[in-house]
Write an enzyme that holds these catalytic residues in place. Sequence first.
Site, PDB file in Angstrom:
ATOM      1  N   MET A 162      -5.701   4.223   8.508  1.00  0.00           N
ATOM      2  CA  MET A 162      -5.292   4.987   7.227  1.00  0.00           C
ATOM      3  C   MET A 162      -6.968   4.135   7.260  1.00  0.00           C
ATOM      4  O   MET A 162      -7.625   3.500   6.504  1.00  0.00           O
ATOM      5  CB  MET A 162      -4.948   4.666   6.953  1.00  0.00           C
ATOM      6  CG  MET A 162      -4.538   3.654   5.172  1.00  0.00           C
ATOM      7  SD  MET A 162      -3.022   3.765   4.286  1.00  0.00           S
ATOM      8  CE  MET A 162      -2.836   2.567   3.346  1.00  0.00           C
ATOM      9  N   ARG A 295       1.779   0.204   0.268  1.00  0.00           N
ATOM     10  CA  ARG A 295       2.134  -0.798  -1.264  1.00  0.00           C
ATOM     11  C   ARG A 295       3.388  -1.840  -1.129  1.00  0.00           C
ATOM     12  O   ARG A 295       3.064  -2.458  -1.577  1.00  0.00           O
ATOM     13  CB  ARG A 295       2.235   0.706  -2.565  1.00  0.00           C
ATOM     14  CG  ARG A 295       0.704   0.595  -2.363  1.00  0.00           C
ATOM     15  CD  ARG A 295      -0.130   2.200  -3.222  1.00  0.00           C
ATOM     16  NE  ARG A 295      -0.957   2.408  -3.904  1.00  0.00           N
ATOM     17  CZ  ARG A 295      -1.493   3.793  -4.155  1.00  0.00           C
ATOM     18  NH1 ARG A 295      -0.790   4.479  -5.850  1.00  0.00           N
ATOM     19  NH2 ARG A 295      -2.804   3.469  -4.635  1.00  0.00           N
ATOM     20  N   TYR A 439      -6.709  -4.808  -1.807  1.00  0.00           N
ATOM     21  CA  TYR A 439      -5.888  -3.954  -1.261  1.00  0.00           C
ATOM     22  C   TYR A 439      -4.714  -2.963  -1.092  1.00  0.00           C
ATOM     23  O   TYR A 439      -3.722  -2.782  -2.210  1.00  0.00           O
ATOM     24  CB  TYR A 439      -6.320  -3.827   0.108  1.00  0.00           C
ATOM     25  CG  TYR A 439      -5.649  -4.757   1.052  1.00  0.00           C
ATOM     26  CD1 TYR A 439      -4.025  -5.162   0.472  1.00  0.00           C
ATOM     27  CD2 TYR A 439      -5.965  -5.015   2.692  1.00  0.00           C
ATOM     28  CE1 TYR A 439      -3.255  -5.992   1.451  1.00  0.00           C
ATOM     29  CE2 TYR A 439      -4.995  -5.658   3.131  1.00  0.00           C
ATOM     30  CZ  TYR A 439      -3.749  -5.721   2.584  1.00  0.00           C
ATOM     31  OH  TYR A 439      -3.106  -7.412   2.945  1.00  0.00           O
ATOM     32  N   GLU A 440      -5.262  -1.945  -1.001  1.00  0.00           N
ATOM     33  CA  GLU A 440      -4.294  -0.348  -1.357  1.00  0.00           C
ATOM     34  C   GLU A 440      -3.781  -0.057  -2.831  1.00  0.00           C
ATOM     35  O   GLU A 440      -2.887  -0.185  -3.124  1.00  0.00           O
ATOM     36  CB  GLU A 440      -2.623  -1.261  -1.192  1.00  0.00           C
ATOM     37  CG  GLU A 440      -2.648  -1.156   0.778  1.00  0.00           C
ATOM     38  CD  GLU A 440      -3.529  -0.007   1.622  1.00  0.00           C
ATOM     39  OE1 GLU A 440      -2.856   0.575   1.425  1.00  0.00           O
ATOM     40  OE2 GLU A 440      -3.688  -0.113   2.871  1.00  0.00           O
ATOM     41  N   GLY A 441      -5.192  -0.234  -4.014  1.00  0.00           N
ATOM     42  CA  GLY A 441      -4.849   0.063  -5.045  1.00  0.00           C
ATOM     43  C   GLY A 441      -4.943  -1.685  -5.248  1.00  0.00           C
ATOM     44  O   GLY A 441      -4.390  -1.704  -5.406  1.00  0.00           O
TER      45      GLY A 441
END
Length: 598
Positions: A162, A295, A439-441
Amino acid sequence: MPSYTAPLRDMRFVYHELIDGDSLQELPAYAEATPDTVDAVLEEAGKLCRDVLQPLNRGGDEEGCTYENGVVRTPAGFKEAYAAFVEGGWPSLAADPDYGGQGLPHLLNTLVEELICSANLSFGTYPGLTHGAYRALHAHASQELKDRYLPKLAEGTWTGTMCLTEPHCGTDLGLVRTKAETNDDGSYAISGTKIYISCGEHDLAENIVHLVLARLPGAPAGTKGISLFVVPKFLPNEDGTPGVRNGVSCGGIEHKMGLNASATCVMNFEGATGWLVGESNKGMRQMFTMMNLARLAVGIQGIGLSEASYQGAVQYAHDRKQGRGLNGPRYPDRKADPIVVHPDVRRMLLTMRAYTEGMRALGAWVAREADIADAHPDADRRQQGDDLVALMTPVVKALFTDLGYDVTNLGVQIHGGSGYVRETGMEQFVRDCRIAQIYEGANGIQGLDLVGRKMPAHTGRSLRRFFHPVANFLAEHQDNKELAPFVQPLSKGFGRLQTVTGWLAQKGLSDPEEAGAAATDYLRLIGLVALGYMWARTAQVALAHTGDDGDGFYAAKLATARFFMQKLLPQTGALVSQIMSGKDALMDVPESAFALSA
């Protein structure tokens, strides 16, 4: 270097006894998920991780990925390991049978993902990103795109990524500049640069499928004007084989603190051919399908590294001889006692164990509810499952990775100086785990998501999906004397959570900075109570087996549950004080106070 043994006994306990995963086979979609099938899958996954993936972990970290003239090569042994992974059918485990998948529950896939993360997290990122891309396309793509890409992603011969972040924007995706222009044949020309793209280029698979956020001409500003496109490395031929090279290339790889065998790439799109996924200007909603799954998967990375670190620490604590027990020698025939006899070493080991096994239980419960949300025939029950998963996604991501970092650091501490050198392998777990908090927020964003979106959503409906089971459990067992050492501490923690939730809801409505100041602490608070709930349920199951506990498994569960209630859950009291002190200690400090002095 630490060895690794798959924690199959505990996984079977969680799946079959604690959260009733066997009931999933009552759903038509998961009819094949019999107890024997589940156990066989876990057994084989354990062997793969022990014999194939774990032996490559340290070497992959030392060698890392290499980049030359746009080509990325993974470390020695990775290509062969990935071929074995694909041949074993592991990428298809939880994929739709209509596209070549095995159709097994997400719950089972989550446990397998944990095993992979423990054995070789860098390796696990390649199929992990692929599964996320598969899920996003499965949920939002046209039938033509599904037929073209899903079978290849499910079998693992193609991998996925992504592509969100750009040099000037990370969390604030409304600033995305990558553009998409319409081609005459209905495809789009994608141009722009994406950074920090995990597994963006590598030599494991014959094709790589990128999911890319970009803007169409005249699109609205901000996140409302973002669309999602599928952009393959090689354009597929009519027969499904990779064709000519697309206009996408790797401009370099990052040199990182950890996860060195996972290629983190700069990806350049230069008029690359792509196809719109779903509706235009709905890309954020579509990408969140992949992001939310990612997440949850990142949270599982925290469990996997915690388990690996705990196993290494336990082995060392038994082997390392140092000093004597404080009440006298435990092993008088030896020159020194093993460090496992010392109270502080036990404190660290039990902390590692309580967090790791508690996270495994909580993560499995959330995964089970994800299966309910996907496949239950009753719409109300599907909604309940979806609500709980939505609420717990930021908790699983942030809490599990924060605790994973804490646990892996304890693993180093137990080893002392030996943990600080590379040869023991313990420091790699710390380095690999550190990115999971980012990562991923980043985890601070997860707290904001929890208090700003999930807590007030649908007038608190998602929150009730967690509060009600806990309240019902406490009411049902409030008079159970055997369970009192577990129910009473949980009741105190839950009461604190309820009080703070009401306070925060009121304060946050009038002043968003109050919610922002409390977000991280509130996430930790709800996470600790959720772990306490799982440990109380664990104690309930274990108490029913006191008469048939030949290997001491259930006694160990009770001991660990007691430790959690007495030594870890009381943190909720301090968190309440921190949250209800308000924002002033943070926001009254002038910005000029953060300036560097000469």
